[in-house]
Design an enzyme around this catalytic site. Structure first.
Site, short mmCIF file in Angstrom:
data_model
loop_
_atom_site.label_atom_id
_atom_site.label_comp_id
_atom_site.label_asym_id
_atom_site.label_seq_id
_atom_site.Cartn_x
_atom_site.Cartn_y
_atom_site.Cartn_z
N SER A 78 0.83 -1.22 0.00
CA SER A 78 0.00 0.00 0.00
C SER A 78 0.86 1.27 0.00
O SER A 78 1.87 1.35 0.71
CB SER A 78 -0.89 0.00 1.24
OG SER A 78 -1.63 1.18 1.29
N ASN A 84 5.39 -2.35 8.39
CA ASN A 84 5.30 -0.99 7.86
C ASN A 84 6.69 -0.35 8.02
O ASN A 84 7.65 -1.04 8.37
CB ASN A 84 4.22 -0.21 8.62
CG ASN A 84 3.60 0.90 7.79
OD1 ASN A 84 4.31 1.62 7.09
ND2 ASN A 84 2.29 1.03 7.85
N THR A 85 6.80 0.92 7.78
CA THR A 85 8.12 1.55 7.80
C THR A 85 8.65 1.74 9.24
O THR A 85 7.89 1.75 10.20
CB THR A 85 8.05 2.93 7.12
OG1 THR A 85 7.00 3.68 7.73
CG2 THR A 85 7.77 2.79 5.64
N GLY A 118 11.60 -4.15 2.05
CA GLY A 118 12.83 -4.18 1.28
C GLY A 118 12.92 -5.26 0.23
O GLY A 118 14.01 -5.56 -0.26
N GLY A 125 7.10 -2.89 -1.87
CA GLY A 125 6.78 -1.47 -1.75
C GLY A 125 7.71 -0.60 -2.56
O GLY A 125 7.52 -0.39 -3.77
N CYS A 153 1.06 3.37 10.80
CA CYS A 153 1.71 4.47 10.09
C CYS A 153 2.44 5.39 11.07
O CYS A 153 1.82 5.94 11.98
CB CYS A 153 0.72 5.28 9.28
SG CYS A 153 1.58 6.57 8.36
N ASN A 211 -6.55 -0.73 1.74
CA ASN A 211 -5.82 -0.44 2.98
C ASN A 211 -6.55 0.74 3.62
O ASN A 211 -6.88 1.70 2.94
CB ASN A 211 -4.38 -0.08 2.60
CG ASN A 211 -3.51 0.29 3.78
OD1 ASN A 211 -3.66 1.37 4.36
ND2 ASN A 211 -2.58 -0.57 4.15
N ASN A 221 -4.42 -0.54 8.52
CA ASN A 221 -3.12 0.05 8.86
C ASN A 221 -3.18 0.59 10.29
O ASN A 221 -3.80 1.62 10.55
CB ASN A 221 -2.81 1.17 7.85
CG ASN A 221 -1.50 1.87 8.14
OD1 ASN A 221 -0.77 1.50 9.06
ND2 ASN A 221 -1.18 2.89 7.35
N LYS A 245 -2.18 -4.77 9.51
CA LYS A 245 -0.79 -4.42 9.16
C LYS A 245 -0.05 -3.89 10.38
O LYS A 245 -0.42 -2.87 10.97
CB LYS A 245 -0.79 -3.39 8.04
CG LYS A 245 0.60 -3.04 7.58
CD LYS A 245 0.60 -2.49 6.19
CE LYS A 245 1.96 -2.04 5.75
NZ LYS A 245 1.93 -1.43 4.44
C1 LIG Z 1 5.73 6.56 -0.15
C2 LIG Z 1 5.16 5.48 0.73
C3 LIG Z 1 3.80 5.53 1.08
C4 LIG Z 1 3.24 4.55 1.90
N1 LIG Z 1 1.91 4.58 2.22
C5 LIG Z 1 1.35 3.59 2.97
C6 LIG Z 1 -0.06 3.56 3.23
O1 LIG Z 1 -0.83 4.39 2.74
N2 LIG Z 1 -0.54 2.56 4.03
C7 LIG Z 1 0.27 1.58 4.55
O2 LIG Z 1 -0.22 0.70 5.26
N3 LIG Z 1 1.60 1.57 4.28
C8 LIG Z 1 2.14 2.54 3.51
N4 LIG Z 1 3.49 2.50 3.23
C9 LIG Z 1 4.33 1.39 3.75
C10 LIG Z 1 4.52 0.28 2.70
O3 LIG Z 1 3.30 -0.29 2.34
C11 LIG Z 1 5.47 -0.81 3.24
O4 LIG Z 1 4.91 -1.39 4.40
C12 LIG Z 1 6.86 -0.27 3.57
O5 LIG Z 1 7.27 0.69 2.63
C13 LIG Z 1 7.92 -1.36 3.66
O6 LIG Z 1 8.05 -2.04 2.43
P1 LIG Z 1 9.20 -1.69 1.33
O7 LIG Z 1 10.50 -1.69 2.06
O8 LIG Z 1 9.08 -2.78 0.31
O9 LIG Z 1 8.87 -0.34 0.78
C14 LIG Z 1 4.06 3.48 2.40
C15 LIG Z 1 5.43 3.45 2.03
C16 LIG Z 1 5.97 4.41 1.20
C17 LIG Z 1 7.43 4.32 0.82
#
Ligand SMILES: Cc1cc2nc3c(=O)[nH]c(=O)nc-3n(C[C@H](O)[C@H](O)[C@H](O)COP(=O)(O)O)c2cc1C
Length: 305
Positions: free
Chosen positions: A23, A194-195, A246, A267, A132, A101, A129, A167
């Site tokens: 997402s 998530n991040t 990642g 992501g 966040c 989401n 979610n 999540k």
């Molecule tokens: C620009 C950006 C926007 C994101 N927006 C959302 C969101 O709206 N809802 C959510 O649950 N996670 C959001 N995420 C988190 C991602 O879905 C994912 O959990 C996170 O980036 C880790 O995965 P990755 O390392 O593959 O990016 C966002 C991440 C990024 C980078």
């Protein structure tokens, strides 16, 4: 050898393969329709939706970091009604499961979002979610304690029979009690991570690079942390886990599945290559052919300790 079977089941959703975009990194899906074949990916997971449209946080909202990205977009989105009216009808033709989401500032907002989605034909699942790091209210507040997670998930569960994915946040000391709380509350699956909260400073200005001061770190930099957390969560829960963090190659995706994940989300990788999900699916298939693995489900949790 016959073609290896990539099908997985998450709650009531049958996915043709275990790879889907995460997402917030894939817009509402439609932004990617000229770039990749939306019919080939496991599911379409759309940007986090709130009850009302939201502008998100002020800029700058993105900073590059070594092997990663720091973002504080703050859940900018068009709101659930606009998504249902304007985007969903165009997405349905791909016959790929659509998962929304959702994000709420309060318990009521999560519940009202769930009620709307429950009534909407064409949305198969809800990813909640509670993780966040970039919003002042709600979100993370529900995801950092087992008690608040349990209460919220229980209430959401009462409102829908659609597949419910919770999540989880990595910004906790121990992911296991929170994953267990989501399961106890009635989640069909958890997705993680998530991040991770981070910060970047411009030393010339002595100011944070992001207007929000802190942001969420994503991309390959977080993969080992994500993998460890998926492994830990899978050691205590019985419901499926979707691994995120990642993933940019089929080898990365397979590591999460071997650690116990039933499926994965990609992501930040979508920003590097918009066809990345398809590429990862192809890579998994060749690995399975090479090692004569009939079903992807046979690889899940197959870690030799
Ligand atoms: C620009 C950006 C926007 C994101 N927006 C959302 C969101 O709206 N809802 C959510 O649950 N996670 C959001 N995420 C988190 C991602 O879905 C994912 O959990 C996170 O980036 C880790 O995965 P990755 O390392 O593959 O990016 C966002 C991440 C990024 C980078």
């Amino acid at each position: 050898m016959i073609k290896p079977d990539l099908k997985v089941k998450i709650g009531n959703i049958h996915l043709k393969n275990p790879v889907m975009p995460a997402s917030g990194t894939f817009g509402y899906g439609l932004e990617y329709e000229d770039e990749t074949d939306l019919a080939k990916i496991g599911a379409i997971i759309v940007k986090g939706l709130s009850l009302q449209p939201s502008k998100g946080n002020p800029s700058p909202r993105i900073a590059e970091t070594p092997a990663g990205l720091l973002n504080a977009v703050g859940l900018e989105n068009i709101g659930i009604d606009n998504f249902i009216d304007l985007k969903l009808p165009k997405l349905k033709k791909y016959k790929t499961p659509i998962i929304t989401n959702i994000y709420g500032k309060t318990e009521d907002e999560y519940i009202n979002l769930t009620k709307k989605i429950d009534k909407t034909e064409g949305i198969e699942g809800i990813e909640v979610n509670i993780s966040c790091p970039n919003v002042k209210k709600g979100g993370l507040a529900f995801g950092t304690s087992p008690e608040t997670c349990l209460e919220l998930v229980k209430k959401i569960r009462q409102e829908t029979d659609k597949t419910l994915i919770v999540k989880l946040s990595p910004n906790v000391t121990d992911i296991r009690p929170i994953a267990l709380a989501a399961q106890k509350g009635g989640a069909d699956a958890v997705s993680l991570i998530n991040t991770i909260t981070g910060m970047v400073i411009d030393i010339k200005k002595r100011k944070p690079v992001l207007a929000n001061i802190t942001g969420g770190l994503s991309g390959p930099a977080i993969r080992p942390v994500a993998l460890r957390m998926v492994y830990e969560a899978c050691s205590v829960i019985d419901i499926p886990a979707i691994g995120i963090g990642g993933i940019v190659s089929y080898e990365d995706a397979l590591s999460f599945i071997i650690a116990g994940a039933s499926a994965v989300q990609v992501g930040t990788g979508n920003f590097i290559n918009p066809k990345i999900c398809e590429k990862i699916i192809k890579g998994i298939l060749s690995y399975m052919k090479k090692y004569k693995i009939k079903s992807i489900n046979n690889l899940r949790g197959s870690l030799v300790a």
